[in-house]
Every structure is written in structure tokens, then in C-alpha cells.
Design an enzyme around this catalytic site. Structure first.
Site, PDB file in Angstrom:
ATOM      1  N   ASP A   1      45.605  -0.760   6.077  1.00 36.48           N
ATOM      2  CA  ASP A   1      46.620  -0.220   5.175  1.00 36.48           C
ATOM      3  C   ASP A   1      47.401   0.854   5.929  1.00 36.48           C
ATOM      4  OD1 ASP A   1      45.623  -1.822   3.125  1.00 36.48           O
ATOM      5  OD2 ASP A   1      44.239  -0.279   2.443  1.00 36.48           O
TER       6      ASP A   1
ATOM      7  N   GLU B   1      47.092   7.334  -2.480  1.00 41.26           N
ATOM      8  CA  GLU B   1      46.943   6.446  -1.325  1.00 41.26           C
ATOM      9  C   GLU B   1      46.899   7.197   0.003  1.00 41.26           C
ATOM     10  OE1 GLU B   1      46.126   3.433  -1.171  1.00 41.26           O
ATOM     11  OE2 GLU B   1      46.802   2.418  -2.970  1.00 41.26           O
TER      12      GLU B   1
END
Length: 147
Positions: free
Chosen positions: A71, A53
């Protein structure tokens, strides 16, 4: 005077970059914050997730044009569902936290939110985990870290 200005700009750029954890440093931190085995998810899985990520970077931030959300942080927690950034339309803020808190070098709040997400949706809530970690040997993520 010019040297002081340049030094100030350099220090500012370092402060904005945030923290990129070393692999074993992050493994120990996540273990200390109670993620090892949390809801049946191994520490190696959390490490793989964080690598996929954010590359272990607390300041990672990625905009999603489709959902008009962003995000945030080491686990790339989404502003549509889990945090409040003050600009995402119809945001839910399921973790009850500001998105900026997820960008801090101290990842305590990011871990607390990740625990909430995995409790409600499982580790498959993260696309990076599905694409990069599921059904793979993840031992290298914690090997030699003493965790």
C-alpha cells in the site's frame, strides 16, 4: 569535510521522509483537488481516511505479505489493484500509474487514483475508513480549517 558528509546525510534523510501534511493544509489541498463531496463523500471523510491510512504522510508504505502487495502513499493505494510497483504478482494497475508517483509530496496523482477507486468501489474500499471513520462524527477533521 566530515561536517559536509554529515550535512549531506541529514539532507538525504529529510528528502526520503517525504511530506507529512498538517491537518488544515491537507484539507485545503484535498478541497482544491476536487475531493470535497466527490461521489457524495465529504471532505471530513477523506480527511479521516487519510489520517487512518497514513497519518497524512505521503511516504507511507506498508507491505501485505498475504497478497504480496504494498500500500502506497497518503491513501495507502494497493499495488495489486491500482498501481504498478514492478514487483507485485498479477498486478492490475487500475489507475495506470506507478506506485512511486503515489509517494510524491504533490498528491495530485494520488487524488486522481483515489477518485477512480471511490468511483468504482465506494469509500468502503478502504478498510481504515470502515474501521475508523464510518458512522462517526468527523467534524473535527475539518474544524477551523476554513473549508
Amino acid at each position: 569535510m566530515k561536517a559536509l558528509l554529515i550535512l549531506g546525510l541529514l539532507l538525504l534523510s529529510v528528502a526520503v521522509q517525504g511530506k507529512t501534511f498538517k491537518r488544515c493544509e491537507l484539507a485545503k489541498t484535498l478541497k482544491n483537488l476536487g475531493l470535497a463531496g466527490y461521489k457524495g463523500v465529504s471532505l471530513a471523510n477523506w480527511m479521516c481516511l487519510a489520517k487512518g491510512e497514513s497519518n497524512y504522510n505521503t511516504q507511507a508504505k506498508n507491505y501485505n505479505p498475504g497478497s504480496k502487495s504494498t500500500d502506497y502513499g497518503i491513501f495507502q493505494i494497493n499495488s495489486k489493484w491500482w498501481c504498478n510497483d514492478g514487483k507485485t504478482p498479477k498486478a492490475v494497475n487500475g489507475c495506470g500509474v506507478s506506485c512511486s508517483a503515489l509517494l510524491k509530496d504533490d498528491i495530485t496523482q494520488a487524488v486522481a487514483c483515489a477518485k477512480k477507486i471511490v468511483s468504482q468501489q465506494g469509500i468502503t474500499a478502504w478498510v481504515a475508513w470502515k474501521n475508523k471513520c464510518r458512522n462517526r462524527d468527523l467534524t473535527s477533521y475539518v474544524k477551523g480549517c476554513g473549508v
